[in-house]
Design a protein around this motif. Sequence first.
Motif, PDB file in Angstrom:
ATOM      1  N   GLU A 257      48.327 163.988 -30.602  1.00 12.56           N
ATOM      2  CA  GLU A 257      47.031 163.380 -30.908  1.00 12.56           C
ATOM      3  C   GLU A 257      47.289 162.217 -31.848  1.00 12.56           C
ATOM      4  O   GLU A 257      48.081 162.348 -32.782  1.00 12.56           O
ATOM      5  CB  GLU A 257      46.098 164.394 -31.606  1.00 12.56           C
ATOM      6  CG  GLU A 257      45.744 165.616 -30.775  1.00 12.56           C
ATOM      7  CD  GLU A 257      44.749 165.310 -29.660  1.00 12.56           C
ATOM      8  OE1 GLU A 257      44.000 164.325 -29.791  1.00 12.56           O
ATOM      9  OE2 GLU A 257      44.738 166.051 -28.666  1.00 12.56           O
TER      10      GLU A 257
ATOM     11  N   ARG B  13      40.535 168.956 -27.897  1.00  9.26           N
ATOM     12  CA  ARG B  13      41.488 168.600 -26.829  1.00  9.26           C
ATOM     13  C   ARG B  13      42.837 169.275 -27.053  1.00  9.26           C
ATOM     14  O   ARG B  13      43.450 169.793 -26.119  1.00  9.26           O
ATOM     15  CB  ARG B  13      41.663 167.082 -26.740  1.00  9.26           C
ATOM     16  CG  ARG B  13      42.659 166.703 -25.648  1.00  9.26           C
ATOM     17  CD  ARG B  13      42.761 165.206 -25.439  1.00  9.26           C
ATOM     18  NE  ARG B  13      43.273 164.505 -26.607  1.00  9.26           N
ATOM     19  CZ  ARG B  13      43.441 163.194 -26.660  1.00  9.26           C
ATOM     20  NH1 ARG B  13      43.124 162.452 -25.611  1.00  9.26           N
ATOM     21  NH2 ARG B  13      43.923 162.626 -27.739  1.00  9.26           N
TER      22      ARG B  13
ATOM     23  N   SER C  75      44.426 171.895 -24.477  1.00  7.95           N
ATOM     24  CA  SER C  75      45.675 171.539 -23.805  1.00  7.95           C
ATOM     25  C   SER C  75      46.764 172.563 -24.113  1.00  7.95           C
ATOM     26  O   SER C  75      47.570 172.908 -23.243  1.00  7.95           O
ATOM     27  CB  SER C  75      46.122 170.140 -24.239  1.00  7.95           C
ATOM     28  OG  SER C  75      45.151 169.174 -23.884  1.00  7.95           O
TER      29      SER C  75
END
Lengths: 275, 275
Positions: free
Chosen positions: A30, A48, A52
């Motif tokens: 990230e 996210r 993931s």
Amino acid sequence: MAMRMLIDGAAADQVPALDRGLAYGDGLFESIRLVGAVAPLWSRHMRRLSESCERLRIPVPDAAQLWRETLDVPRGMPHSVVRITVTRGVGERGYALPAAPRPMRVIAAFAPPQVADSAYAQGVRVRVCDIRLAEQPLLAGMKHLNRLEQVLARAEWSDPAIAEGVLCDSHGRVISATMANLFAVVDGVLLTPALDRCGVAGVARAEVLAACPQTQVGELTLDALLGASEVFLSSSVRGIVPVRSLDRQDYAVGEMTRQLQQHWRDLGFLMEQGG
Amino acid sequence: MAMRMLIDGAAADQVPALDRGLAYGDGLFESIRLVGAVAPLWSRHMRRLSESCERLRIPVPDAAQLWRETLDVPRGMPHSVVRITVTRGVGERGYALPAAPRPMRVIAAFAPPQVADSAYAQGVRVRVCDIRLAEQPLLAGMKHLNRLEQVLARAEWSDPAIAEGVLCDSHGRVISATMANLFAVVDGVLLTPALDRCGVAGVARAEVLAACPQTQVGELTLDALLGASEVFLSSSVRGIVPVRSLDRQDYAVGEMTRQLQQHWRDLGFLMEQGG
């Protein structure tokens, strides 16, 4: 270069050579824009990352610990980009998942990339890349460490006047830029490509979709993009960047783009100052 | 675990956290089987590595230096696998190629994987994987560090009685196994899949093709594979391994497989001893 790093919570700048992140690209990252000690899109980054991790079966890191480290690393920097990298850690040899994975986390702070004020005001020049993104639904949407396609795409041009490249899939559908998602206003409708077969589902893209729930997520052909009335890029690092030209096609900076730039300012980002 | 490592020529076990190999999977590797101080397929490994470096625009490492380090690292091991990893090195942030790349090399020696004598004699059980390999001609054939597809494929099963998984592309064409290439004898003809859209062009595969110049390289459907009279896997680490079953289809170990196992012994590999 990174100002300072924490690796599994300790100040360090090296990682085990046998980490699966290096061996196989077996991990995620990230890139988080901070304004002082504020990360306006933090919760979207964490969502996210955890989703993931679950898809890749990497143990989900503790978000509170990540936040403490994300605040700690860029101390003293008024503006920063913090990259969080999470890998599956050191494993036995071979592709098989380790029975007891010990994920590794790297938190590194960088100065934000320099973006000229004129980029936000008048837009940037963009080209269409030759490379076609491969379609892998099991990896689509994630910001994983397998990024050779983006490296090859970015290596297609060296002209500093070109800020970005548009990536299409093997069917010629527009997917994204190399380091940003892409939106277009076509016949008055805001569109962005579906990312269920390839591409990275950006955190800034998710913010745009939440702010503009009328956005259509679907297929975007190159012809439709060339005929759009406005085109912009979304990036958690750079914010909302208008596209002024795509190859020989010019665009005006439109009302939707301006509204979303204002939305970004309202979130606390200062796009015209400090990058 | 690795017995000993050299990183850019120095004994070490850590790499810079900002290396592009970790950040983007921006690099390549070779897994080289040594018998004492002999690596029978060395020149093929070096050819693939240099060709792949050229495709990725990574400066080609000095093969003589790699050979000295490959001999140095497993000293005292009668059998070993040496993994050479070459990355684009530390770069500025972002996908763009560094103007002056300083590639990194990691040389690590491991004990060879344990392969039962019965695997070479009677063959191994193999399954068909659910994942479909994405098609990316610009990356096909290379042993690059973007290996999440193989990680996901290998994570599909945990039954230790299954040694390997067959990978197909999105059109259902057979491409390879997860860590080996695949050959089949169909209607008396030795076939192996073309690897110009996905897959890794193995060094052992290249040796088989050189030893059997009549091999047909082309399309191999799953139906054709299931109807084959013999099937085997080729791997620079494991050599020639017969396939005794693919899901519910059984195979006999055939004459071609035996001849190639003998060819492997003639090269200096001792497949039945030491793995």
